[in-house]
Design an enzyme around this catalytic site. Structure first.
Site, PDB file in Angstrom:
ATOM      1  CB  SER A  96      -0.691   0.004   1.178  1.00  0.00           C
ATOM      2  OG  SER A  96      -1.609   1.230   1.315  1.00  0.00           O
ATOM      3  CB  SER A  98      -1.660   5.505   0.816  1.00  0.00           C
ATOM      4  OG  SER A  98      -2.553   4.636   1.221  1.00  0.00           O
ATOM      5  CD  GLU A 232      -5.836   5.439 -11.087  1.00  0.00           C
ATOM      6  OE1 GLU A 232      -5.440   6.355 -10.208  1.00  0.00           O
ATOM      7  OE2 GLU A 232      -5.221   4.146 -11.061  1.00  0.00           O
ATOM      8  CG  HIS A 248     -11.656 -19.899 -25.869  1.00  0.00           C
ATOM      9  ND1 HIS A 248     -11.680 -21.180 -26.293  1.00  0.00           N
ATOM     10  CD2 HIS A 248     -10.254 -19.494 -26.009  1.00  0.00           C
ATOM     11  CE1 HIS A 248     -10.433 -21.673 -26.734  1.00  0.00           C
ATOM     12  NE2 HIS A 248      -9.658 -20.717 -26.369  1.00  0.00           N
ATOM     13  CE  LYS A 340      -8.882   4.894  -2.137  1.00  0.00           C
ATOM     14  NZ  LYS A 340      -7.395   5.184  -2.054  1.00  0.00           N
TER      15      LYS A 340
END
Length: 346
Positions: A96, A98, A232, A248, A340
């Site tokens: 992570s 952050s 982003e 497929h 978030k």
């Protein structure tokens, strides 16, 4: 627009271009961050790399790169818990940037309860505190970057951790890849005219089309990276898919659906493809080319890793130039932050 450096910098208010251009130096610095780390010495039976968003992509690249190099299965985990098989013989790498990603912190808690060997990779936050309080080793990355912009640190740190554990040698391949990227970026800078600049030309192709990026073998993680960087940085719809799986199912839609003309199909290519892969890609391109514009992107480099990172790095620059064409500052991710805030404040 793309050949006017002043206009480019006026759009790039938060200097994403500077972040992107730092990738080769991130690879170089990662070795120093990992050297001497007190890593686990027991050979794991499995490796689970947990992370979300930009922090997970490095693990995906490691998985694709190592798929034919080590005899230990590598799983990239994008959930809030570890798989049931994880135990004391599992190496749990929790990533992570952050240090505050809830799902990854939950995985770290699971690793503790299951008795896994664990290593954290972060720039600080709660993950650093968790590792310190539970005596887990961790790689402390330089702070202050968007997580997706720290891909060089996130990828290379995982690779160097595996080297420190004695699982494989990575340094020579990483140094060769760094040299390939340094040379390649010279042709993608803002001062190189669109006619000679592959990144600008591919971005122009996306200006009025929705891109779908197709990977195969070592390039599935690279294809996802292209998608997420376009999402982003350029705030633009994009998807990724992979061969041979798409032949497929997805191929049927391309053969019939008239809306294909709205898309740009990008195929990540490698001159070292085996004949089966080459035939699969070319047969697929022939069908897609009847309904959409197709574009091949060829990797450069001597090793698998350098070719993977070359094609990935091109996608980073493409996403930047597409953001400029759209007139949006690549760095802010307001919708991500809004979600978030709503999820984690409830």
């Amino acid at each position: 627009m793309l050949d006017n450096p002043e206009k480019i910098h006026s759009v790039d208010k938060s200097n994403m271009l500077g972040v992107i251009s730092s990738l080769p130096s991130q690879i170089e610095r990662s070795k120093m961050l990992v050297t001497g780390l007190d890593v686990p010495r027991r050979i794991p039976s499995s490796i689970v790399i947990s992370g979300m968003g930009g922090s997970s992509v490095g693990g995906e690249l490691v998985r694709d790169w190592l798929s034919n190099q080590i005899n230990i299965p590598v799983l990239v985990n994008r959930t809030s818990g570890l798989p049931r098989f994880a135990d004391r013989d599992t190496l749990a790498v929790t990533v992570s940037y952050s240090g505050n990603t809830n799902e990854t912190l939950s995985c770290a808690q699971h690793a503790l309860r299951k008795g896994c060997q664990m290593i954290g990779i972060t720039s600080g936050g709660r993950l650093e505190k968790f590792c310190k309080s539970n005596d887990f080793p961790f790689v402390l990355l330089p702070p202050g970057m968007p997580p997706r912009g720290a891909i060089g640190y996130l990828f290379s740190s995982v690779a160097y951790v595996l080297q420190e554990m004695g699982l494989m040698r990575v340094e020579e391949d990483l140094q060769e890849a760094k040299s390939v990227l340094e040379e390649a970026q010279k042709g993608w800078t803002v001062n190189i005219h669109t006619k000679e600049n592959t990144a600008k030309r591919v971005a122009k192709l996306m200006e009025k089309r929705t891109p779908i990026i197709y990977g195969h073998t070592f390039y599935n993680g690279v294809a996802r990276r292209w998608q997420t960087q376009i999402n982003e940085n350029a705030k633009t719809m994009a998807w990724s898919s992979e061969l041979p799986e798409m032949d497929h199912n997805e191929i049927e839609a391309w053969a019939v659906d008239s809306r294909g003309k709205k898309f740009l199909s990008i195929f990540l290519r490698d001159r070292h493809e085996n004949s089966e892969t080459r035939n699969q890609v070319e047969a697929t391109m022939e069908i897609l080319g009847k309904k959409s514009k197709t574009q091949e992107v060829w990797a450069q480099g001597r090793t698998v890793l350098s070719r993977m990172l070359h094609n990935m790095y091109l996608g980073d620059y493409v996403s930047f130039y597409l953001a400029v064409l759209k007139g949006v500052d690549p760095t802010p991710v307001r919708a991500i932050m809004e979600v978030k805030k709503k999820v984690y404040s409830s």
